[in-house]
Design a protein around this motif. Structure first.
Motif, PDB file in Angstrom:
ATOM      1  N   ASP A   1       0.838  -1.206   0.000  1.00 29.36           N
ATOM      2  CA  ASP A   1       0.000   0.000   0.000  1.00 29.36           C
ATOM      3  C   ASP A   1       0.870   1.252   0.000  1.00 29.36           C
ATOM      4  O   ASP A   1       0.621   2.202  -0.746  1.00 29.36           O
ATOM      5  N   SER A   2       1.899   1.263   0.824  1.00 35.91           N
ATOM      6  CA  SER A   2       2.767   2.441   0.898  1.00 35.91           C
ATOM      7  C   SER A   2       3.603   2.612  -0.369  1.00 35.91           C
ATOM      8  O   SER A   2       3.802   3.737  -0.837  1.00 35.91           O
ATOM      9  N   LEU A   3       4.094   1.511  -0.921  1.00 36.00           N
ATOM     10  CA  LEU A   3       4.881   1.606  -2.164  1.00 36.00           C
ATOM     11  C   LEU A   3       4.052   2.267  -3.263  1.00 36.00           C
ATOM     12  O   LEU A   3       4.538   3.138  -3.993  1.00 36.00           O
ATOM     13  N   ALA A   4       2.794   1.858  -3.387  1.00 34.60           N
ATOM     14  CA  ALA A   4       1.933   2.438  -4.425  1.00 34.60           C
ATOM     15  C   ALA A   4       1.632   3.903  -4.104  1.00 34.60           C
ATOM     16  O   ALA A   4       1.691   4.773  -4.978  1.00 34.60           O
ATOM     17  N   THR A   5       1.335   4.180  -2.840  1.00 31.00           N
ATOM     18  CA  THR A   5       1.003   5.550  -2.441  1.00 31.00           C
ATOM     19  C   THR A   5       2.192   6.488  -2.651  1.00 31.00           C
ATOM     20  O   THR A   5       2.025   7.643  -3.030  1.00 31.00           O
ATOM     21  N   LEU A   6       3.393   5.969  -2.427  1.00 35.92           N
ATOM     22  CA  LEU A   6       4.595   6.799  -2.615  1.00 35.92           C
ATOM     23  C   LEU A   6       5.076   6.775  -4.065  1.00 35.92           C
ATOM     24  O   LEU A   6       6.151   7.290  -4.377  1.00 35.92           O
ATOM     25  N   GLU A   7       4.311   6.144  -4.940  1.00 40.67           N
ATOM     26  CA  GLU A   7       4.591   6.106  -6.386  1.00 40.67           C
ATOM     27  C   GLU A   7       5.934   5.459  -6.712  1.00 40.67           C
ATOM     28  O   GLU A   7       6.683   5.924  -7.569  1.00 40.67           O
ATOM     29  N   ILE A   8       6.227   4.382  -5.976  1.00 39.66           N
ATOM     30  CA  ILE A   8       7.462   3.637  -6.219  1.00 39.66           C
ATOM     31  C   ILE A   8       7.151   2.435  -7.120  1.00 39.66           C
ATOM     32  O   ILE A   8       6.307   1.605  -6.775  1.00 39.66           O
ATOM     33  N   PRO A   9       7.826   2.321  -8.273  1.00 38.78           N
ATOM     34  CA  PRO A   9       7.614   1.151  -9.122  1.00 38.78           C
ATOM     35  C   PRO A   9       7.954  -0.113  -8.331  1.00 38.78           C
ATOM     36  O   PRO A   9       9.063  -0.231  -7.814  1.00 38.78           O
ATOM     37  N   SER A  10       6.983  -1.005  -8.222  1.00 38.66           N
ATOM     38  CA  SER A  10       7.234  -2.185  -7.399  1.00 38.66           C
ATOM     39  C   SER A  10       6.288  -3.318  -7.740  1.00 38.66           C
ATOM     40  O   SER A  10       5.214  -3.103  -8.290  1.00 38.66           O
ATOM     41  N   MET A  11       6.729  -4.522  -7.367  1.00 43.14           N
ATOM     42  CA  MET A  11       5.937  -5.740  -7.554  1.00 43.14           C
ATOM     43  C   MET A  11       5.998  -6.520  -6.267  1.00 43.14           C
ATOM     44  O   MET A  11       7.077  -6.668  -5.691  1.00 43.14           O
ATOM     45  N   GLY A  12       4.876  -7.047  -5.848  1.00 37.61           N
ATOM     46  CA  GLY A  12       4.893  -8.050  -4.794  1.00 37.61           C
ATOM     47  C   GLY A  12       4.879  -9.410  -5.481  1.00 37.61           C
ATOM     48  O   GLY A  12       4.095  -9.617  -6.411  1.00 37.61           O
ATOM     49  N   TYR A  13       5.757 -10.321  -5.053  1.00 37.63           N
ATOM     50  CA  TYR A  13       5.788 -11.666  -5.634  1.00 37.63           C
ATOM     51  C   TYR A  13       5.529 -12.694  -4.537  1.00 37.63           C
ATOM     52  O   TYR A  13       6.195 -12.657  -3.496  1.00 37.63           O
ATOM     53  N   GLY A  14       4.583 -13.593  -4.784  1.00 36.37           N
ATOM     54  CA  GLY A  14       4.296 -14.597  -3.767  1.00 36.37           C
ATOM     55  C   GLY A  14       3.560 -15.794  -4.328  1.00 36.37           C
ATOM     56  O   GLY A  14       3.646 -16.095  -5.521  1.00 36.37           O
ATOM     57  N   ILE A  15       2.823 -16.469  -3.463  1.00 34.91           N
ATOM     58  CA  ILE A  15       2.153 -17.720  -3.827  1.00 34.91           C
ATOM     59  C   ILE A  15       0.641 -17.539  -3.757  1.00 34.91           C
ATOM     60  O   ILE A  15       0.119 -16.983  -2.787  1.00 34.91           O
ATOM     61  N   ARG A  16      -0.034 -18.022  -4.795  1.00 30.47           N
ATOM     62  CA  ARG A  16      -1.495 -17.987  -4.780  1.00 30.47           C
ATOM     63  C   ARG A  16      -2.001 -19.288  -4.156  1.00 30.47           C
ATOM     64  O   ARG A  16      -2.322 -20.238  -4.847  1.00 30.47           O
ATOM     65  N   TYR A  17      -2.015 -19.311  -2.816  1.00 29.29           N
ATOM     66  CA  TYR A  17      -2.512 -20.497  -2.126  1.00 29.29           C
ATOM     67  C   TYR A  17      -3.998 -20.669  -2.412  1.00 29.29           C
ATOM     68  O   TYR A  17      -4.766 -19.712  -2.312  1.00 29.29           O
ATOM     69  N   GLU A  18      -4.387 -21.886  -2.739  1.00 29.47           N
ATOM     70  CA  GLU A  18      -5.819 -22.115  -2.945  1.00 29.47           C
ATOM     71  C   GLU A  18      -6.560 -22.054  -1.610  1.00 29.47           C
ATOM     72  O   GLU A  18      -7.685 -21.571  -1.532  1.00 29.47           O
TER      73      GLU A  18
ATOM     74  N   LEU B   1       1.099 -28.341  -5.116  1.00 30.67           N
ATOM     75  CA  LEU B   1       2.214 -27.515  -4.660  1.00 30.67           C
ATOM     76  C   LEU B   1       1.748 -26.189  -4.048  1.00 30.67           C
ATOM     77  O   LEU B   1       2.273 -25.742  -3.023  1.00 30.67           O
ATOM     78  N   THR B   2       0.781 -25.555  -4.656  1.00 28.16           N
ATOM     79  CA  THR B   2       0.312 -24.265  -4.107  1.00 28.16           C
ATOM     80  C   THR B   2      -1.058 -24.403  -3.447  1.00 28.16           C
ATOM     81  O   THR B   2      -1.800 -23.432  -3.338  1.00 28.16           O
ATOM     82  N   LYS B   3      -1.386 -25.587  -3.015  1.00 28.36           N
ATOM     83  CA  LYS B   3      -2.716 -25.849  -2.450  1.00 28.36           C
ATOM     84  C   LYS B   3      -2.952 -25.084  -1.143  1.00 28.36           C
ATOM     85  O   LYS B   3      -3.980 -24.451  -0.967  1.00 28.36           O
ATOM     86  N   VAL B   4      -1.981 -25.156  -0.229  1.00 28.55           N
ATOM     87  CA  VAL B   4      -2.303 -24.649   1.122  1.00 28.55           C
ATOM     88  C   VAL B   4      -1.129 -23.915   1.778  1.00 28.55           C
ATOM     89  O   VAL B   4       0.039 -24.284   1.611  1.00 28.55           O
ATOM     90  N   LEU B   5      -1.477 -22.865   2.497  1.00 36.53           N
ATOM     91  CA  LEU B   5      -0.512 -22.113   3.302  1.00 36.53           C
ATOM     92  C   LEU B   5      -0.163 -22.904   4.561  1.00 36.53           C
ATOM     93  O   LEU B   5      -1.065 -23.397   5.247  1.00 36.53           O
ATOM     94  N   TYR B   6       1.121 -23.019   4.871  1.00 32.14           N
ATOM     95  CA  TYR B   6       1.509 -23.633   6.143  1.00 32.14           C
ATOM     96  C   TYR B   6       1.116 -22.703   7.289  1.00 32.14           C
ATOM     97  O   TYR B   6       1.493 -21.529   7.296  1.00 32.14           O
ATOM     98  N   PRO B   7       0.337 -23.220   8.255  1.00 27.61           N
ATOM     99  CA  PRO B   7      -0.243 -22.341   9.276  1.00 27.61           C
ATOM    100  C   PRO B   7       0.650 -22.088  10.483  1.00 27.61           C
ATOM    101  O   PRO B   7       0.166 -21.656  11.520  1.00 27.61           O
TER     102      PRO B   7
END
Ligand code: GPK
Length: 822
Positions: A137-154, A272-278
């Motif tokens: 949220d802050s990166l976008a608000t501060l207009e910093i080019p950025s990407m979040g990279y992660g896992i789309r857990y089902e 592989l991307t089924k579930v987040l480890y809790p």
């Protein structure tokens, strides 16, 4: 040729009339329903698309701008993004919350009810995942080019139900009704390989090289979500990877005619991307988890190379184009994978590749707890990533040569710093890999960053002190004030304008109203209405009546022994016991509110939940005490359910054993919303107290050095038990079965652990905690003074905006500038 698309007003207009028309249009064309047949979910989806349409213009402009400018980009790699519901937040950031409300209510629909339809993407466990979300949220608000990279857990973090006082875990099917916020990008899928073996060979230019012959592979498909900044045109991207069956790895031929085998392979890939480890702050050396880590890291790095290619930049430009932040060690395999891609795939020579890798990567540490440190069993690692193991050996050999050169003859130090733990069974130490492969290493609060240098990363600090710095955490005031606390937001804005939402330091201007009786009254009124709303929610969900005029004393966070929810419980039992002993005792009426999930395999944490609910049952059912104290455990604490909690709190419990909470971020959310803190000198509490002033903070407990000294000299909880009557009475009452229908066994493991080990020093801190709570009790009776302290807490929280954190990262680690999107 330049193509200009004709934008219809229905897709961009912001007036309630146009919004309403657009909403009905989406209901008709996307959900395929007329008003009369639509369900609540149909309405929600139509509403979401109406908002998304307005974001897509920003998103496309942002993409065009970044492409044209070839801008330096922050890549935030995180196994968790705890985004919370998007709809309300996007309305705030677009600045159309009120207009949309009007549009929807004009159709006789309940706006809040539609917003509540959204199933939040709970793709994280707690603080670490939520921090990543605040940073986007802050990166976008501060207009910093950025990407979040992660896992789309089902399946994200489990939903929590409380049955018979115990936690029960329910699968989180957040994608059940579709996700209007994401766009799949199958055209940008990548292939990820696993297993097999390596072999050396000489290439046609006579170079010595290594070939990896993997045994299996999966396809990574990116799903993109736009992340819009507050009142800017910048919309960055959260890119989450989903695993699917590979295309190129030829199962078809391999399984000649074996259709069922082929289908099985597909199912296996998707696991592989089924579930987040809790687990929160607890390492579990499971193979699937390592697969997840490597999967999302390799997908993301390959994606960066594709972007580099598309922008026709040379390989050497990689560290200029990208700065990659590792959110804890979960993505630390990036060190080896970036080296592999550079050396094996792009044929860059080792030293050059190592330069690029180090210049690109930076590492944030989030905990000192030893059980959280990731170390992968060597065999497991070798079986999955044989080439990476060789690369890690090579990195290690070169690194340890340098260590030996700097600390001649210090073999113990060399062994301590090795990337491989060789005491007994061998392990790869991911924190060591992250440190060696990064140019910057940071902790998340001043105290934590100091302790890192003195304890877990001491050797590394002595080796390259220049890499270390502190970046105190922050939270976004958009979600945590403007969205969650509209009444306080309105009041503040009526006094100082709305600039504070983007420049939180401006809240200091409230200090000039702190003595203004009318303002104080309005402040109390706002808090009171927030407490009223929470009371209504509690009544609705749990059928428990709580008094909005009582002191709301809240502890909400993951359940952990080091966070000491059971110390809070001991205070409740002490109060209960003193009222039972002295029925006319005058105390400030209090409502104790808890929320938080326990890791499914963490028995003691689950027992702590049972203890709290058991105390609640007795206290709330006892006519002698229930008008003075009430206890509520709010089930399923998540982002959605937390949003009404922070604004309603009077007292924020931040009571971890000193030295163990890296930062905390809930502490910031509470204080921003005008709660006072009762806390130890731990994590960011130290800095919060510094900012708000010691006189506006309830401090108790041993400090880090005293904790260490006490343990050093041999801590014996028995001494405290026998020398404090109230403490003994509280513990005895729990042990007696008073809260467990006479069952003396139920809480025995918990009581025994306190009496015989007490690793988190509850008994040592008990007296100080109780005394401090008595001061809270007294202070709350002086309404005016309490209000003053509450206003000053909110007014002085500017430092804890995630905008400040992100500015610090940009300036000191990422070296990146804003780019305005027109
Ligand atoms: C730290 F190591 C970890 C982890 O696995 N999960 C997690 O949520 C938290 N954290 C710390 O416990 C908090 O003190 C801190 O504020 C938060 O990370 C963000 O830095």
């Amino acid at each position: 040729m330049l193509m200009q698309i004709q934008v219809e007003e229905d897709r961009i207009g912001l007036s309630p009339e146009i919004l309403r028309r657009a909403f009905l249009d989406n209901l008709f064309y996307i959900q395929g329903k007329p008003l009369a047949l639509a369900t609540k979910n149909d309405f929600y989806i139509a509403l979401a698309y109406t908002v998304r349409d307005r974001m897509l213009h920003c998103w496309n402009s942002t993409a065009s701008t970044y492409t044209a400018r070839g801008s330096r980009t922050v890549c935030y790699l995180s196994a968790e993004f705890l985004m919370g519901p998007h709809l309300g937040n996007n309305l705030i950031n677009l600045g159309i919350y009120d207009q949309m409300k009007q549009a929807i209510e004009g159709l006789d629909l309940d706006f809040e009810e539609l917003i509540a339809q959204e199933e939040e993407p709970g793709l994280g466990n707690g603080g670490l995942g939520r921090l990543a979300a605040c940073y986007l949220d802050s990166l976008a608000t501060l207009e910093i080019p950025s990407m979040g990279y992660g896992i789309r857990y089902e399946f994200g973090i489990f939903d929590q139900e409380i049955r018979d006082g115990w936690q029960v875990e329910i699968t989180d099917k957040w994608l059940r009704y579709g996700n209007p916020w994401e766009l799949p990008r199958p055209e940008w899928a990548v292939e990820i390989k696993f297993g097999g073996y390596t072999e050396p060979f000489t290439d046609d230019q006579g170079r010595y090289r290594v070939r990896w012959i993997p045994a299996w592979s999966v396809k990574g498909v990116p799903y993109d979500t736009p992340i819009l900044g507050y009142q800017v045109n910048t919309a960055n991207t959260l890119r989450l990877w989903k695993a699917e069956a590979p295309e190129s790895f030829d199962f078809e031929a391999f399984n000649q005619g074996n259709y069922y085998r082929a289908v099985q392979e597909k199912v296996a890939s998707e696991n592989l991307t089924k579930v987040l480890y809790p687990n929160d702050e607890k390492f579990e050396g499971k193979q699937l988890r390592l697969q997840q880590q490597f999967f999302f890291v390799s997908c993301s790095l390959q994606d960066m190379f594709h972007i580099l290619e598309r922008q026709q930049l040379p390989l050497e430009a990689f560290p200029q184009k990208f700065t990659v932040q590792l959110n804890d060690t979960h993505p630390a395999i990036a060190v080896a994978e970036l080296m592999r891609l550079l050396v094996d795939k792009y044929l860059v020579e080792w030293d050059k590749a190592w330069d690029i890798t180090q210049q690109t990567l930076a590492y944030t540490n989030h905990t000192l707890l030893p059980e959280a440190l990731e170390k992968w069993a060597l065999d497991l690692f070798a079986g999955l990533l044989p080439r990476h193991l060789e690369i890690i050996y090579e990195i290690n050999a070169r690194f340890l040569d340098r260590v030996r050169l700097k600390f001649v003859g210090d073999a113990e130090r060399t062994a301590r710093m090795s990337l491989i733990d060789e005491q007994g069974a061998r392990y790869i130490r991911m924190a060591h890999l992250a440190c060696v492969g990064s140019h910057a290493i940071n902790g998340v609060a001043a105290l934590h960053s100091e302790l890192l240098k003195q304890t877990v990363l001491k050797d590394f600090y002595e080796f390259f002190p220049e890499k270390f710095s502190n970046k105190t955490n922050g939270v976004t005031p958009r979600r945590w004030i403007a969205l969650s606390n509209p009444s306080m937001t309105k009041l503040i804005t009526s006094k100082i304008g709305s600039g504070w939402i983007k420049h939180l330091d401006q809240l200091r201007q409230l200090e000039s109203f702190v003595g203004d009786i009318e303002f104080q009254r309005q402040w109390r009124e706002s808090k009171r209405s927030n407490k009223q709303s929470l009371a209504a929610l509690v009544k609705n969900r749990l059928d428990i009546t709580i008094d909005p005029d009582s002191l709301f004393d809240v502890q909400s966070k993951r359940i952990h022994e080091y966070k000491r929810q059971h110390l809070n419980a001991l205070h409740i039992v002490t109060l209960y016991d003193s009222i039972k002993q002295n029925p006319t005792l005058e105390i400030t009426p209090r409502t104790f509110i808890f929320g938080g999930k326990a890791a499914p395999g963490y028995y003691m944490a689950k027992l702590m939940i049972k203890l709290i609910t058991a105390i609640a049952e007795v206290v709330n059912g006892d006519p002698d005490v229930r008008d003075r104290i009430k206890v509520v455990f709010i089930p399923d604490y998540n982002v959605t359910n937390s949003q009404p909690v922070y604004p309603a709190a009077d007292l924020s419990e931040q009571i971890s054993t000193a030295g163990l909470e890296a930062s905390g971020t809930g502490n910031m959310k509470f204080a921003m919303n005008g709660a006072l803190t009762i806390g130890t000198l731990d994590g960011a509490n130290v800095e919060i107290r510094e900012e708000v002033g010691a006189e506006n903070f309830f401090l108790f407990g041993l400090i880090t050095e005293e904790v260490a000294a006490l343990k050093e000299q041999g801590y014996n909880p028995w001494d405290y038990y026998h020398s404090n009557d109230a403490l003994k009475a509280a513990i005895d009452l729990i042990a007696s079965g008073h809260f467990s229908h006479g069952d003396r066994d139920l809480f025995k493991p918990l009581v025994d652990k306190l009496l015989h080990h007490d690793p988190f020093l509850l008994l040592a801190d008990y007296a100080s905690y109780i005394e401090c709570q008595t001061k809270v009790d007294q202070a709350y009776r002086d309404t005016q003074h309490w209000t003053r302290m509450s206003i000053l807490n909110a007014a002085r929280m500017g430092k804890f905006s995630s905008d400040r954190s992100i500015r610090d990262y940009c300036k000191e680690i990422w070296k990146v500038q804003p780019i305005e999107v027109l």
